[in-house]
Structures are given as structure tokens and as C-alpha cells.
Design a protein around this motif. Structure first.
Motif, short mmCIF file in Angstrom:
data_model
loop_
_atom_site.label_atom_id
_atom_site.label_comp_id
_atom_site.label_asym_id
_atom_site.label_seq_id
_atom_site.Cartn_x
_atom_site.Cartn_y
_atom_site.Cartn_z
N THR A 138 36.06 2.65 64.29
CA THR A 138 35.66 2.28 62.94
C THR A 138 35.15 3.50 62.17
O THR A 138 35.20 3.53 60.95
CB THR A 138 34.53 1.23 62.95
OG1 THR A 138 33.41 1.77 63.68
CG2 THR A 138 34.98 -0.07 63.56
N GLY A 139 34.66 4.48 62.89
CA GLY A 139 33.92 5.58 62.27
C GLY A 139 32.45 5.18 62.21
O GLY A 139 32.12 3.98 62.18
N ALA A 177 40.50 2.42 63.03
CA ALA A 177 40.68 0.98 63.00
C ALA A 177 41.02 0.59 61.56
O ALA A 177 40.63 1.27 60.61
CB ALA A 177 39.40 0.28 63.45
N VAL A 178 41.75 -0.50 61.41
CA VAL A 178 42.20 -0.93 60.08
C VAL A 178 41.42 -2.17 59.65
O VAL A 178 41.54 -3.24 60.26
CB VAL A 178 43.71 -1.24 60.10
CG1 VAL A 178 44.17 -1.74 58.74
CG2 VAL A 178 44.50 -0.01 60.54
N PRO A 234 45.90 -3.24 72.15
CA PRO A 234 45.31 -3.46 70.83
C PRO A 234 44.16 -4.48 70.93
O PRO A 234 44.14 -5.32 71.82
CB PRO A 234 46.46 -4.02 70.00
CG PRO A 234 47.69 -3.54 70.69
CD PRO A 234 47.34 -3.52 72.16
N PHE A 235 43.23 -4.37 70.01
CA PHE A 235 42.07 -5.26 69.97
C PHE A 235 41.79 -5.60 68.51
O PHE A 235 42.08 -4.80 67.61
CB PHE A 235 40.85 -4.57 70.59
CG PHE A 235 39.65 -5.47 70.70
CD1 PHE A 235 39.54 -6.38 71.73
CD2 PHE A 235 38.63 -5.40 69.76
CE1 PHE A 235 38.44 -7.23 71.83
CE2 PHE A 235 37.52 -6.24 69.85
CZ PHE A 235 37.43 -7.15 70.89
N ALA A 236 41.23 -6.78 68.26
CA ALA A 236 40.87 -7.16 66.89
C ALA A 236 39.67 -8.09 66.93
O ALA A 236 39.44 -8.80 67.92
CB ALA A 236 42.05 -7.85 66.20
N PHE A 260 42.37 -2.76 65.87
CA PHE A 260 42.22 -1.50 66.59
C PHE A 260 43.43 -1.23 67.48
O PHE A 260 43.72 -2.04 68.37
CB PHE A 260 41.02 -1.54 67.53
CG PHE A 260 39.68 -1.69 66.88
CD1 PHE A 260 38.81 -0.61 66.82
CD2 PHE A 260 39.25 -2.91 66.37
CE1 PHE A 260 37.55 -0.74 66.27
CE2 PHE A 260 38.00 -3.05 65.82
CZ PHE A 260 37.14 -1.96 65.76
N ALA A 261 44.09 -0.11 67.30
CA ALA A 261 45.04 0.37 68.30
C ALA A 261 44.21 0.89 69.47
O ALA A 261 43.01 1.14 69.32
CB ALA A 261 45.90 1.50 67.72
#
Length: 101
Positions: A36-37, A12-13, A92-94, A30-31
Motif C-alpha cells: 500500500t505504501g 497495491a491497487v 494475489p490478495f484482496a 495486491f499482486a
């Protein structure tokens, strides 16, 4: 957890938007399948989803659960929360994460 037979998930960015003495605000994008880790929250936080979607939440003990999130339906979390967040959907999600100092 990944091994030689399990491909790594995309990441995720995070985009830091505000970081001052009161709050830290991060946009997370998020693609499909992105994560996130594993991380531990240092601060209490509010999350504002920017889309409808399904997230897989993995705990440090390996336990996992899936949650449905809805656009604009905010939720809270507490300092000390330890998890990995994964976009378990096909789109995608954000979300915006607001951490309270």
C-alpha cells in the motif's frame, strides 16, 4: 525502505467503491509482493479479506510483523494507525476496507 540495490515493490491497487458522509469503502488488490505504501489512517476502519493470505505489516519505526488473514474473517483498526501493508504471499490478495466517518 528501498535503495539502489533494493528494487521497488509493486503498488497495491485501490478502487474507491463508496465515499459518502458515513463511510468510505475501498477495494484493495495486491499482486504478490505489492504494498500500500506507508500511510496513516484518518478514520477507524473494518477490513474484510477476500482471500486467504499472509500480510507483512511494517511500522514507521521499521518494526515488522507477519499476519495470516482468512477469507471473510473481518478485523478492525483505529484512526491513527501508521503502517505499510505488503502481500507477503505467492498469490494475489484482496480486501475491502470500510472506513467509518
Amino acid at each position: 525502505m528501498t535503495d539502489a540495490t533494493t528494487p521497488a515493490r509493486p503498488q497495491a491497487v485501490p478502487t474507491l467503491q463508496v465515499d459518502d458522509d458515513r463511510v468510505r469503502v475501498t477495494l484493495w488488490s495486491f499482486a504478490p509482493g505489492a504494498e500500500t505504501g506507508s500511510h496513516r489512517h484518518e478514520l477507524d476502519y473494518v477490513v474484510v479479506p477476500l482471500a486467504n493470505g499472509r500480510l507483512r505489516i511494517e511500522g514507521p519505526d521499521g518494526a515488522a510483523r507477519t499476519v495470516e488473514r482468512s477469507f471473510g474473517a473481518s478485523y478492525t483498526g483505529m484512526a491513527g494507525t501508521d503502517h505499510n501493508v505488503i502481500n507477503d504471499g505467492d498469490e494475489p490478495f484482496a480486501f475491502v476496507e470500510i472506513e467509518l466517518r
